[in-house]
Design a protein around this motif. Structure first.
Motif, PDB file in Angstrom:
ATOM      1  N   TRP A 159     -39.547 -56.891  -5.815  1.00  0.00           N
ATOM      2  CA  TRP A 159     -38.587 -56.392  -4.827  1.00  0.00           C
ATOM      3  C   TRP A 159     -37.287 -57.187  -4.918  1.00  0.00           C
ATOM      4  O   TRP A 159     -36.187 -56.621  -4.956  1.00  0.00           O
ATOM      5  N   GLU A 160     -37.404 -58.500  -4.988  1.00  0.00           N
ATOM      6  CA  GLU A 160     -36.221 -59.356  -5.073  1.00  0.00           C
ATOM      7  C   GLU A 160     -35.441 -59.107  -6.363  1.00  0.00           C
ATOM      8  O   GLU A 160     -34.205 -59.191  -6.383  1.00  0.00           O
ATOM      9  N   ALA A 161     -36.165 -58.781  -7.445  1.00  0.00           N
ATOM     10  CA  ALA A 161     -35.518 -58.516  -8.726  1.00  0.00           C
ATOM     11  C   ALA A 161     -35.027 -57.073  -8.838  1.00  0.00           C
ATOM     12  O   ALA A 161     -34.403 -56.706  -9.831  1.00  0.00           O
ATOM     13  N   LYS A 162     -35.331 -56.260  -7.824  1.00  0.00           N
ATOM     14  CA  LYS A 162     -34.986 -54.827  -7.823  1.00  0.00           C
ATOM     15  C   LYS A 162     -35.543 -54.126  -9.056  1.00  0.00           C
ATOM     16  O   LYS A 162     -34.903 -53.257  -9.648  1.00  0.00           O
ATOM     17  N   ASP A 163     -36.754 -54.526  -9.419  1.00  0.00           N
ATOM     18  CA  ASP A 163     -37.435 -53.972 -10.596  1.00  0.00           C
ATOM     19  C   ASP A 163     -38.324 -52.824 -10.160  1.00  0.00           C
ATOM     20  O   ASP A 163     -39.481 -53.021  -9.772  1.00  0.00           O
ATOM     21  N   ILE A 164     -37.797 -51.608 -10.229  1.00  0.00           N
ATOM     22  CA  ILE A 164     -38.541 -50.465  -9.716  1.00  0.00           C
ATOM     23  C   ILE A 164     -39.787 -50.194 -10.540  1.00  0.00           C
ATOM     24  O   ILE A 164     -40.830 -49.802  -9.991  1.00  0.00           O
ATOM     25  N   ALA A 165     -39.725 -50.428 -11.844  1.00  0.00           N
ATOM     26  CA  ALA A 165     -40.905 -50.200 -12.681  1.00  0.00           C
ATOM     27  C   ALA A 165     -42.035 -51.137 -12.293  1.00  0.00           C
ATOM     28  O   ALA A 165     -43.206 -50.741 -12.218  1.00  0.00           O
ATOM     29  N   ALA A 166     -41.692 -52.410 -12.028  1.00  0.00           N
ATOM     30  CA  ALA A 166     -42.714 -53.376 -11.623  1.00  0.00           C
ATOM     31  C   ALA A 166     -43.292 -53.020 -10.263  1.00  0.00           C
ATOM     32  O   ALA A 166     -44.508 -53.142 -10.037  1.00  0.00           O
ATOM     33  N   LEU A 167     -42.437 -52.571  -9.347  1.00  0.00           N
ATOM     34  CA  LEU A 167     -42.916 -52.167  -8.022  1.00  0.00           C
ATOM     35  C   LEU A 167     -43.893 -51.003  -8.135  1.00  0.00           C
ATOM     36  O   LEU A 167     -44.972 -51.009  -7.529  1.00  0.00           O
ATOM     37  N   VAL A 168     -43.517 -49.995  -8.898  1.00  0.00           N
ATOM     38  CA  VAL A 168     -44.386 -48.824  -9.072  1.00  0.00           C
ATOM     39  C   VAL A 168     -45.711 -49.245  -9.689  1.00  0.00           C
ATOM     40  O   VAL A 168     -46.786 -48.764  -9.313  1.00  0.00           O
ATOM     41  N   GLY A 169     -45.660 -50.196 -10.619  1.00  0.00           N
ATOM     42  CA  GLY A 169     -46.876 -50.651 -11.278  1.00  0.00           C
ATOM     43  C   GLY A 169     -47.828 -51.404 -10.366  1.00  0.00           C
ATOM     44  O   GLY A 169     -49.018 -51.501 -10.655  1.00  0.00           O
ATOM     45  N   LEU A 170     -47.303 -51.928  -9.259  1.00  0.00           N
ATOM     46  CA  LEU A 170     -48.145 -52.661  -8.313  1.00  0.00           C
ATOM     47  C   LEU A 170     -48.689 -51.779  -7.201  1.00  0.00           C
ATOM     48  O   LEU A 170     -49.511 -52.229  -6.398  1.00  0.00           O
ATOM     49  N   LEU A 171     -48.230 -50.529  -7.166  1.00  0.00           N
ATOM     50  CA  LEU A 171     -48.657 -49.594  -6.127  1.00  0.00           C
ATOM     51  C   LEU A 171     -49.641 -48.578  -6.677  1.00  0.00           C
ATOM     52  O   LEU A 171     -49.454 -48.046  -7.788  1.00  0.00           O
ATOM     53  N   ASN A 172     -50.688 -48.318  -5.919  1.00  0.00           N
ATOM     54  CA  ASN A 172     -51.594 -47.225  -6.269  1.00  0.00           C
ATOM     55  C   ASN A 172     -50.791 -45.924  -6.267  1.00  0.00           C
ATOM     56  O   ASN A 172     -49.951 -45.721  -5.388  1.00  0.00           O
ATOM     57  N   PRO A 173     -51.013 -45.027  -7.231  1.00  0.00           N
ATOM     58  CA  PRO A 173     -50.247 -43.772  -7.264  1.00  0.00           C
ATOM     59  C   PRO A 173     -50.300 -43.004  -5.948  1.00  0.00           C
ATOM     60  O   PRO A 173     -49.341 -42.311  -5.580  1.00  0.00           O
ATOM     61  N   GLY A 174     -51.401 -43.117  -5.231  1.00  0.00           N
ATOM     62  CA  GLY A 174     -51.537 -42.412  -3.957  1.00  0.00           C
ATOM     63  C   GLY A 174     -51.258 -43.282  -2.746  1.00  0.00           C
ATOM     64  O   GLY A 174     -51.646 -42.942  -1.622  1.00  0.00           O
ATOM     65  N   ALA A 175     -50.571 -44.405  -2.952  1.00  0.00           N
ATOM     66  CA  ALA A 175     -50.286 -45.344  -1.853  1.00  0.00           C
ATOM     67  C   ALA A 175     -49.430 -44.686  -0.776  1.00  0.00           C
ATOM     68  O   ALA A 175     -48.685 -43.732  -1.039  1.00  0.00           O
ATOM     69  N   THR A 176     -49.550 -45.208   0.437  1.00  0.00           N
ATOM     70  CA  THR A 176     -48.715 -44.743   1.546  1.00  0.00           C
ATOM     71  C   THR A 176     -48.087 -45.949   2.242  1.00  0.00           C
ATOM     72  O   THR A 176     -48.672 -47.034   2.272  1.00  0.00           O
TER      73      THR A 176
END
Length: 310
Positions: free
Chosen positions: A206-223
């Motif tokens: 989040w601090e690095a504004k790395d959207i790919a890394a954020l998406v990779g840490l979230l379950n595809p069906g996360a809420t």
């Protein structure tokens, strides 16, 4: 966990210290029943007001002051739960239980500096885990009271019945129904160390504004569910999907330059706190399974963050 005292029979009534020593137990109970520390404090205050409204003779006639206080506090909470359901129908956006800090890990990050804050009176265990509290919100008031009193605080159904105003068999049914809700809704809980690592990676991405890394840490069906209560900006409906969540939180950061993220215990589990201008503006609790974040509960309503800003 009921505390029993010896009958009076002309002996001195319960001391002030004996009565006030029940406060922590009552706060623990009321918070689990109401999901709000502020409301729990109100319920306990009303409980003590009713105790001190009695005459000394009436107080001395009570065999177990601890049991009496618990019974009255539970009934007050039961009434409050009924009115809370009506209030939440008009609540702006999603409603999330009030988050609790760890009393030994206060907001300035100094370990062991919990002092005498109210949250330090709430024992942090799995029954205050945010996911657990969210499931409790789906229960009827009677289900919630019966379940918490019996399954968490180990009161027998005969005592639960006297509080709820139903037969013991009916209270058993209520608690059984609540257990089914818990089993159906609760996902496996990641070990604390594992969850802390995932959330630390999430914070850094989040601090690095790395959207790919954020998406990779979230379950595809996360809420992600946010609670602003109409007092702070927040999505009015849950945000679903890893990429949508990632874009949403990056947008939050863009709107608040200088936002500071801190790793903190939230309801006894690893979480994140966002501070802006020296004040806590968001407290986030997480659900983590299989090294992926499955849910984020972000509380932004300032009324629910008072304990974090005191």
């Amino acid at each position: 966990m009921t505390i029993r005292s010896e009958p009076g029979h002309g002996r001195p009534g319960p001391s002030l210290s004996a009565i006030t020593s029940e406060r922590r137990q009552l706060i623990n109970l009321a918070y689990r029943l109401l999901g709000s520390l502020a409301e729990a404090e109100d319920a306990v205050q009303e409980t003590y007001a009713r105790w001190y409204a009695m005459s000394r003779q009436q107080q001395e006639a009570i065999e177990s002051p601890g049991a009496w206080l618990t019974k009255v506090a539970s009934r007050i909470c039961l009434d409050m739960l009924g009115s809370a359901r009506a209030r939440r129908e008009s609540y702006v956006g999603e409603w999330i239980p009030e988050p609790l800090p760890d009393g030994t890990e206060w907001m300035n990050g100094r370990p062991g500096d919990g002092g005498g804050d109210p949250a330090d009176r709430v024992a942090l265990d799995e029954s205050v885990d945010m996911a657990f509290l969210v499931v409790l919100e789906s229960m009827t008031p009677a289900e919630r009271v019966a379940f918490i009193l019996h399954d968490v605080f180990r009161y027998p159904f005969t005592e639960v019945a006297a509080i709820v105003g139903r037969m013991p068999a009916a209270c058993w049914q209520l608690a059984s129904s609540a257990r089914r809700r818990i089993r159906a809704a609760r996902a496996p809980v990641a070990p604390t160390v594992q969850q802390a690592r995932v959330i630390r990676d999430f914070k850094q991405a989040w601090e690095a504004k790395d959207i790919a890394a954020l998406v990779g840490l979230l379950n595809p069906g996360a809420t992600m569910t946010a609670d602003g209560g109409g007092r702070a900006g927040a999505a009015l409906r849950p945000v679903a999907g890893a990429e949508r969540i990632a874009r949403y939180i990056l947008e939050i950061g863009d709107r608040a330059p200088g936002l500071k993220l801190l790793e903190r215990s939230v309801n006894g589990r690893p979480g994140l706190v966002a501070q802006h201008g020296g004040s806590t503006v968001t407290v986030a609790a997480f659900g983590v399974a299989n090294d992926l974040i499955t849910h984020i509960w972000a509380v932004r309503n300032p009324e629910k963050l008072r304990t974090w800003n005191e």
